[in-house]
Design a protein around this motif. Structure first.
Motif, PDB file in Angstrom:
ATOM      1  N   PRO A  15       0.810  -1.224   0.000  1.00  0.00           N
ATOM      2  CA  PRO A  15       0.000   0.000   0.000  1.00  0.00           C
ATOM      3  C   PRO A  15       0.840   1.270   0.000  1.00  0.00           C
ATOM      4  CG  PRO A  15       0.118  -0.875   2.214  1.00  0.00           C
ATOM      5  CD  PRO A  15       0.877  -1.841   1.340  1.00  0.00           C
ATOM      6  N   THR A  16       2.154   1.128   0.133  1.00  0.00           N
ATOM      7  CA  THR A  16       3.069   2.275   0.160  1.00  0.00           C
ATOM      8  C   THR A  16       4.155   2.050  -0.887  1.00  0.00           C
ATOM      9  OG1 THR A  16       4.398   1.223   1.900  1.00  0.00           O
ATOM     10  CG2 THR A  16       2.627   2.690   2.603  1.00  0.00           C
ATOM     11  N   PRO A  17       3.841   2.237  -2.173  1.00  0.00           N
ATOM     12  CA  PRO A  17       4.780   1.865  -3.234  1.00  0.00           C
ATOM     13  C   PRO A  17       6.124   2.567  -3.174  1.00  0.00           C
ATOM     14  CG  PRO A  17       2.579   2.240  -4.126  1.00  0.00           C
ATOM     15  CD  PRO A  17       2.547   2.687  -2.703  1.00  0.00           C
ATOM     16  N   ASP A  18       6.182   3.714  -2.512  1.00  0.00           N
ATOM     17  CA  ASP A  18       7.455   4.436  -2.406  1.00  0.00           C
ATOM     18  C   ASP A  18       8.307   3.949  -1.237  1.00  0.00           C
ATOM     19  OD1 ASP A  18       5.524   5.424  -0.634  1.00  0.00           O
ATOM     20  OD2 ASP A  18       6.515   7.376  -0.485  1.00  0.00           O
ATOM     21  N   ARG A  19       7.797   2.979  -0.467  1.00  0.00           N
ATOM     22  CA  ARG A  19       8.528   2.472   0.691  1.00  0.00           C
ATOM     23  C   ARG A  19       8.450   0.943   0.712  1.00  0.00           C
ATOM     24  NH1 ARG A  19       5.329   6.535   3.053  1.00  0.00           N
ATOM     25  NH2 ARG A  19       4.157   5.082   4.374  1.00  0.00           N
ATOM     26  N   ALA A  20       9.195   0.362   1.648  1.00  0.00           N
ATOM     27  CA  ALA A  20       9.167  -1.098   1.797  1.00  0.00           C
ATOM     28  C   ALA A  20       7.750  -1.557   2.139  1.00  0.00           C
ATOM     29  CB  ALA A  20      10.142  -1.525   2.885  1.00  0.00           C
ATOM     30  N   ASN A  21       7.409  -2.725   1.662  1.00  0.00           N
ATOM     31  CA  ASN A  21       6.068  -3.258   1.886  1.00  0.00           C
ATOM     32  C   ASN A  21       5.879  -3.624   3.361  1.00  0.00           C
ATOM     33  OD1 ASN A  21       3.565  -4.452   1.718  1.00  0.00           O
ATOM     34  ND2 ASN A  21       4.103  -5.874   0.073  1.00  0.00           N
ATOM     35  N   PRO A  22       4.900  -3.007   4.043  1.00  0.00           N
ATOM     36  CA  PRO A  22       4.671  -3.342   5.457  1.00  0.00           C
ATOM     37  C   PRO A  22       3.797  -4.575   5.656  1.00  0.00           C
ATOM     38  CG  PRO A  22       3.183  -1.594   4.800  1.00  0.00           C
ATOM     39  CD  PRO A  22       4.036  -1.892   3.596  1.00  0.00           C
ATOM     40  N   MET A  23       3.365  -5.203   4.561  1.00  0.00           N
ATOM     41  CA  MET A  23       2.454  -6.328   4.663  1.00  0.00           C
ATOM     42  C   MET A  23       3.186  -7.647   4.400  1.00  0.00           C
ATOM     43  SD  MET A  23       0.324  -3.971   5.115  1.00  0.00           S
ATOM     44  CE  MET A  23      -0.832  -5.103   5.886  1.00  0.00           C
ATOM     45  N   ARG A  24       2.646  -8.723   4.952  1.00  0.00           N
ATOM     46  CA  ARG A  24       3.168 -10.058   4.676  1.00  0.00           C
ATOM     47  C   ARG A  24       2.621 -10.574   3.349  1.00  0.00           C
ATOM     48  NH1 ARG A  24       2.296 -14.156   9.531  1.00  0.00           N
ATOM     49  NH2 ARG A  24       3.126 -15.522   7.907  1.00  0.00           N
ATOM     50  N   GLN A  25       3.405 -11.418   2.687  1.00  0.00           N
ATOM     51  CA  GLN A  25       2.923 -12.059   1.468  1.00  0.00           C
ATOM     52  C   GLN A  25       1.884 -13.123   1.835  1.00  0.00           C
ATOM     53  OE1 GLN A  25       3.662 -11.146  -1.826  1.00  0.00           O
ATOM     54  NE2 GLN A  25       4.351  -9.424  -0.565  1.00  0.00           N
ATOM     55  N   VAL A  26       0.821 -13.190   1.044  1.00  0.00           N
ATOM     56  CA  VAL A  26      -0.298 -14.088   1.335  1.00  0.00           C
ATOM     57  C   VAL A  26      -0.353 -15.250   0.346  1.00  0.00           C
ATOM     58  CG1 VAL A  26      -2.842 -14.204   1.418  1.00  0.00           C
ATOM     59  CG2 VAL A  26      -1.629 -12.279   2.480  1.00  0.00           C
ATOM     60  N   VAL A  27       0.103 -15.040  -0.874  1.00  0.00           N
ATOM     61  CA  VAL A  27      -0.035 -16.082  -1.886  1.00  0.00           C
ATOM     62  C   VAL A  27       1.315 -16.699  -2.241  1.00  0.00           C
ATOM     63  CG1 VAL A  27      -2.111 -15.065  -2.868  1.00  0.00           C
ATOM     64  CG2 VAL A  27       0.116 -14.484  -3.845  1.00  0.00           C
ATOM     65  N   ARG A  28       1.251 -17.972  -2.554  1.00  0.00           N
ATOM     66  CA  ARG A  28       2.394 -18.684  -3.114  1.00  0.00           C
ATOM     67  C   ARG A  28       1.881 -19.484  -4.304  1.00  0.00           C
ATOM     68  NH1 ARG A  28       6.350 -23.204  -0.218  1.00  0.00           N
ATOM     69  NH2 ARG A  28       8.000 -23.147  -1.801  1.00  0.00           N
ATOM     70  N   LEU A  29       2.512 -19.298  -5.440  1.00  0.00           N
ATOM     71  CA  LEU A  29       2.117 -20.004  -6.655  1.00  0.00           C
ATOM     72  C   LEU A  29       3.270 -20.877  -7.108  1.00  0.00           C
ATOM     73  CD1 LEU A  29       0.157 -20.503  -9.015  1.00  0.00           C
ATOM     74  CD2 LEU A  29       1.126 -18.470 -10.132  1.00  0.00           C
ATOM     75  N   GLU A  30       2.995 -22.173  -7.248  1.00  0.00           N
ATOM     76  CA  GLU A  30       3.996 -23.137  -7.676  1.00  0.00           C
ATOM     77  C   GLU A  30       3.452 -23.922  -8.868  1.00  0.00           C
ATOM     78  OE1 GLU A  30       5.876 -24.899  -3.716  1.00  0.00           O
ATOM     79  OE2 GLU A  30       3.698 -24.645  -3.606  1.00  0.00           O
ATOM     80  N   ALA A  31       4.330 -24.197  -9.830  1.00  0.00           N
ATOM     81  CA  ALA A  31       3.933 -24.953 -11.015  1.00  0.00           C
ATOM     82  C   ALA A  31       4.754 -26.233 -11.116  1.00  0.00           C
ATOM     83  CB  ALA A  31       4.122 -24.113 -12.267  1.00  0.00           C
ATOM     84  N   LYS A  32       4.123 -27.243 -11.697  1.00  0.00           N
ATOM     85  CA  LYS A  32       4.786 -28.537 -11.858  1.00  0.00           C
ATOM     86  C   LYS A  32       5.663 -28.545 -13.110  1.00  0.00           C
ATOM     87  CE  LYS A  32       1.087 -31.293  -9.740  1.00  0.00           C
ATOM     88  NZ  LYS A  32       0.037 -32.319 -10.007  1.00  0.00           N
ATOM     89  N   VAL A  33       6.756 -29.245 -13.003  1.00  0.00           N
ATOM     90  CA  VAL A  33       7.592 -29.521 -14.166  1.00  0.00           C
ATOM     91  C   VAL A  33       6.909 -30.602 -15.005  1.00  0.00           C
ATOM     92  CG1 VAL A  33       9.813 -30.446 -14.932  1.00  0.00           C
ATOM     93  CG2 VAL A  33       9.702 -28.870 -12.973  1.00  0.00           C
ATOM     94  N   ILE A  34       6.851 -30.360 -16.312  1.00  0.00           N
ATOM     95  CA  ILE A  34       6.276 -31.352 -17.226  1.00  0.00           C
ATOM     96  C   ILE A  34       7.372 -32.236 -17.815  1.00  0.00           C
ATOM     97  CG2 ILE A  34       4.883 -31.719 -19.298  1.00  0.00           C
ATOM     98  CD1 ILE A  34       3.746 -28.881 -18.849  1.00  0.00           C
ATOM     99  N   GLN A  35       8.415 -31.595 -18.347  1.00  0.00           N
ATOM    100  CA  GLN A  35       9.523 -32.355 -18.926  1.00  0.00           C
ATOM    101  C   GLN A  35      10.757 -31.466 -18.991  1.00  0.00           C
ATOM    102  OE1 GLN A  35       7.678 -32.301 -23.283  1.00  0.00           O
ATOM    103  NE2 GLN A  35       9.771 -33.036 -23.353  1.00  0.00           N
ATOM    104  N   THR A  36      11.905 -32.087 -19.200  1.00  0.00           N
ATOM    105  CA  THR A  36      13.158 -31.348 -19.360  1.00  0.00           C
ATOM    106  C   THR A  36      13.811 -31.783 -20.669  1.00  0.00           C
ATOM    107  OG1 THR A  36      14.375 -33.022 -18.107  1.00  0.00           O
ATOM    108  CG2 THR A  36      13.531 -31.108 -16.886  1.00  0.00           C
ATOM    109  N   ARG A  37      14.737 -30.941 -21.154  1.00  0.00           N
ATOM    110  CA  ARG A  37      15.422 -31.248 -22.402  1.00  0.00           C
ATOM    111  C   ARG A  37      16.712 -30.451 -22.487  1.00  0.00           C
ATOM    112  NH1 ARG A  37      11.972 -31.036 -26.528  1.00  0.00           N
ATOM    113  NH2 ARG A  37      10.154 -30.782 -25.184  1.00  0.00           N
TER     114      ARG A  37
END
Length: 372
Positions: A236-258
């Protein structure tokens, strides 16, 4: 995050989904308490419109109720009716956009509070009270300089003497346009206009501050603040450090490697060609899941940055994993949002705001709600 905490699961099963979205309700509640503590004696509501910014209004509101939140704001009548079913009787639910013609009786019977943005909305709500033969609660919003929703001064001046007959004025409110720019003169101009607006109406509790408005100081707090994005970890304060905790975590699965030899074309348009031999992994996430196509960012594995190789596809992204020192196996998870890379980070890369990133997150994820 607390990966071993018992979780409520929603959406596709863990085995069926290509990605996992974890919503940390403990962090959400901590953000609510931090915002509430900044308000002194003012009350703290919660804005849960757009399905709580994409994170699940029922789950979010139920979690915030544990910390005493008793007032919730949504945008549309349908959102309010769904939230009433989820929460039951008790909490106040206000409809920010007002109630569309024809939906008034359903909303009144569900105990929702109309936010009247015009004389016409106010008259329709007053007529609903007359038809039902009982008084109905109402909030009135004034346009103090955003030119989006709310009664302009001339419309307030023209209200009939009986405009509030059959209604209980629960709240007088407006919305700040530049609260995330604390030096903007628009903030003080709107606050002064809000004072004028309040004087034209019967005495009632007042609300002006949104998430960023809370950080403008006590002069903007009034009786009730209405944070939204800050609850969900957006700064909420873009000109300063974020005073809030992160709420979301997004993780994706690996399908294949090459292996990627020098000069091979990678992805649509062959927009990427490695200048040295690479090891690559394709993950199950794309713009159909709400990841911005223009956000050529990175994923993380055990804290190590794995840059995107080529363009974001509809259902997949290719990563350069050459520096990892090991291969990734199908089904292993890489982190796209979380402690290493925040919603605000991706918003900056995409030329947008954290609100849009959150509300764009798709429904194909396996969703986990952690609280504890």
């Amino acid at each position: 995050m607390h990966p071993h905490t018992a979780a409520i699961k929603h959406g596709p099963s863990l085995e069926q989904a290509g990605a996992i979205l974890t919503i940390d309700l403990a962090a959400l509640r901590e953000n609510y308490r931090r915002l509430r503590d900044r308000l002194g004696g003012a009350a703290c509501a919660a804005v849960v419109k757009a399905d709580a910014y994409g994170l699940g209004a029922g789950e979010v509101a139920a979690a915030l109720r544990k910390d005493g939140c008793g007032t919730f704001f949504v945008a549309h009548a349908a959102e309010g009716l769904a939230l009433r079913m989820a929460l039951g009787a008790g909490p106040e639910i206000l409809i920010l956009n007002g109630i569309h013609p024809g939906a008034e009786v359903d909303c009144a019977e569900a105990g929702l509070i109309a936010v009247a943005n015009s004389a016409a909305q106010l008259a329709a709500w007053r007529e609903t009270a007359r038809r039902l033969g009982r008084r109905l609660p109402v909030a009135i919003q004034g346009d103090t300089g955003m030119s989006r929703l709310g009664m302009p001064p001339s419309e307030v001046d023209g209200l009939a003497a009986d405009a509030l007959d059959g209604l209980d004025l629960k709240l007088v409110m407006s919305h700040l346009a530049c609260a995330d720019e604390p030096e903007s003169p628009a903030n003080e101009a709107q606050r002064a206009a809000f004072e004028d607006f309040r004087r034209k109406l019967p005495p009632a509790p007042a609300s002006l501050a949104n998430s960023s408005g809370i950080f403008l100081g006590g002069g903007y707090h009034y009786d009730l603040a209405r944070p939204g994005a800050a609850l969900y970890g957006v700064n909420p304060t873009p000109d300063r450090a974020n005073p809030m905790r992160q709420v979301v975590r997004l993780e994706a699965k690996v399908i294949q490697t090459r292996d990627l030899p020098v000069g091979v074309g990678v992805g649509y348009g062959h927009a990427y060609r490695p200048m040295a031999p690479h090891r690559a992994a394709t993950i199950a996430l794309g713009y159909a899941d709400g990841w911005p196509r223009r956000a050529a960012a990175a994923a993380f594995f055990d804290g190590q940055r794995l840059p995107f190789a080529g363009r974001v596809s509809m259902d997949s992204i290719i990563l350069d994993i050459s520096s990892l020192g090991r291969d990734l196996l199908p089904g292993e998870l890489v982190e796209l949002l979380g402690g290493n890379q925040t919603v605000d980070d991706i918003a900056i890369l995409s030329g947008t705001i954290g609100y849009e990133i959150l509300t764009s997150l798709g429904r194909r994820f396996h969703r986990r709600y952690l609280d504890g």
